[in-house]
Scaffold this motif. Structure first.
Motif, mmCIF file in Angstrom:
data_model
loop_
_atom_site.group_PDB
_atom_site.id
_atom_site.type_symbol
_atom_site.label_atom_id
_atom_site.label_comp_id
_atom_site.label_asym_id
_atom_site.label_seq_id
_atom_site.Cartn_x
_atom_site.Cartn_y
_atom_site.Cartn_z
ATOM 1 N N LYS A 4 0.857 -1.178 0.000
ATOM 2 C CA LYS A 4 0.000 0.000 0.000
ATOM 3 C C LYS A 4 0.892 1.227 0.000
ATOM 4 O O LYS A 4 1.728 1.386 0.882
ATOM 5 C CB LYS A 4 -0.920 -0.003 1.220
ATOM 6 N N SER A 8 -2.675 3.725 -3.173
ATOM 7 C CA SER A 8 -2.919 2.656 -4.143
ATOM 8 C C SER A 8 -2.591 1.297 -3.545
ATOM 9 O O SER A 8 -1.787 1.183 -2.616
ATOM 10 C CB SER A 8 -2.080 2.874 -5.409
ATOM 11 N N THR A 9 -3.222 0.263 -4.105
ATOM 12 C CA THR A 9 -2.978 -1.108 -3.680
ATOM 13 C C THR A 9 -2.270 -1.860 -4.801
ATOM 14 O O THR A 9 -2.730 -1.879 -5.945
ATOM 15 C CB THR A 9 -4.298 -1.823 -3.341
ATOM 16 N N PRO A 28 -9.157 -1.974 -1.014
ATOM 17 C CA PRO A 28 -9.133 -0.533 -1.304
ATOM 18 C C PRO A 28 -10.556 0.011 -1.454
ATOM 19 O O PRO A 28 -11.414 -0.653 -2.030
ATOM 20 C CB PRO A 28 -8.359 -0.453 -2.623
ATOM 21 N N HIS A 32 -9.821 -0.554 -6.681
ATOM 22 C CA HIS A 32 -8.832 -0.532 -7.759
ATOM 23 C C HIS A 32 -7.604 -1.324 -7.316
ATOM 24 O O HIS A 32 -6.997 -1.030 -6.281
ATOM 25 C CB HIS A 32 -8.435 0.908 -8.095
ATOM 26 N N ASN A 34 -3.823 -3.014 -8.536
ATOM 27 C CA ASN A 34 -2.710 -3.098 -9.479
ATOM 28 C C ASN A 34 -2.003 -4.429 -9.239
ATOM 29 O O ASN A 34 -1.406 -4.634 -8.182
ATOM 30 C CB ASN A 34 -1.738 -1.938 -9.273
ATOM 31 N N ILE A 107 2.741 4.975 -11.205
ATOM 32 C CA ILE A 107 1.327 4.861 -10.881
ATOM 33 C C ILE A 107 1.115 5.823 -9.716
ATOM 34 O O ILE A 107 1.575 5.571 -8.604
ATOM 35 C CB ILE A 107 0.934 3.429 -10.496
ATOM 36 N N GLY A 108 0.490 6.942 -9.985
ATOM 37 C CA GLY A 108 0.435 8.001 -8.983
ATOM 38 C C GLY A 108 1.845 8.503 -8.716
ATOM 39 O O GLY A 108 2.586 8.830 -9.644
#
Length: 247
Positions: A4, A8-9, A28, A32, A34, A107-108
């Motif tokens: 985490k 995001s996961t 999450p 969402h 990943n 990613i972010g």
């Protein structure tokens, strides 16, 4: 394994543990996921058909791998007579991404990089960097001589990592008898962490035939070995179920 970061996961491979994760409360809020694959041997994919969240139409799953046949491999394990439910029963919100090794992407605010390792059929290690902290996932790795050389691909992924979960399945004797099986001895893993200036190593991908007593003896031997080569500053731990680390 779950990461985490930045809201995001990230799920690393889809062995049987992903079934338990899918039934847990640790989901999450935005549904969402990943999902990153190191490779496609059975023990890294066979949990996916039992991942409850994949059947939730509200779930969004982005799946990553350097292998362009990613989608085909995952669909093939869910065809008759091997499994009664087809891949098409999953949420329609699945996106497949082919990752280019040693080409970082984000990613972010999480930067991801990967490189190819020695394993039958290949396997890929991933680094995840966020807020100045780097975690590396390096399962199913047989460390050869070139792993300790000035390899620019390895340098980009491994150097100065804060923590690594690294294949350390065997004792040296077993690694000798199982050369080219694609796994490493724990002392080779310690040498690798020291060479690349990694601060913490989690001994990972345990030999299924070992009981807890044997695994704990390997942990003690690994810590002794780190002191023996005069690198007692390397933190050595044993990967365990439900273990949580904060970097």
């Amino acid at each position: 394994m779950e990461i985490k970061a930045d809201g995001s996961t990230f799920l690393l491979d889809a062995g049987t543990g992903i079934r338990v994760f899918g039934k847990s409360e640790s989901q999450p809020q935005d549904k969402h996921y990943n999902l990153f694959f190191s490779h496609f041997h059975w023990d890294h994919v066979q949990g996916l058909p039992f991942f409850d969240q994949a059947y939730n139409p509200k779930s969004v799953i982005d799946i990553y791998s350097p292998d362009p046949k990613l989608q085909q491999f995952l669909e093939n394990q869910m065809v008759a007579p091997y499994f009664p439910v087809p891949f098409g029963a999953f949420t329609k919100n699945i996106n497949f991404h082919t990752v280019e090794p040693v080409k970082p992407f984000k990613i972010g605010n999480v930067e991801i990089n990967c490189c190819r390792m020695f394993h039958p059929g290949d396997s890929y290690s991933y680094s995840f960097t966020c807020n100045g902290k780097r975690f590396v996932y390096a399962t199913d790795v047989e460390l050869k001589t070139d792993a300790y050389q000035n390899n620019p691909d390895f340098k980009a992924v491994f150097e100065n990592a804060d923590c690594i979960a690294l294949d350390s399945q065997y004792t040296v004797e077993e690694a000798y008898h199982k050369e080219n099986w694609g796994h490493s001895a724990f002392c080779y893993a310690i040498d690798f962490a020291v060479h690349w200036h990694i601060k913490k190593i989690m001994l990972f991908h345990h030999e299924p035939a070992y009981d807890d007593k044997k695994l704990n003896s390997i942990l003690q031997a690994a810590r002794w070995y780190a002191r023996y080569i005069d690198h007692s500053d390397v933190q050595v731990e044993l990967a365990r179920e439900n273990l949580e680390l904060v970097l």
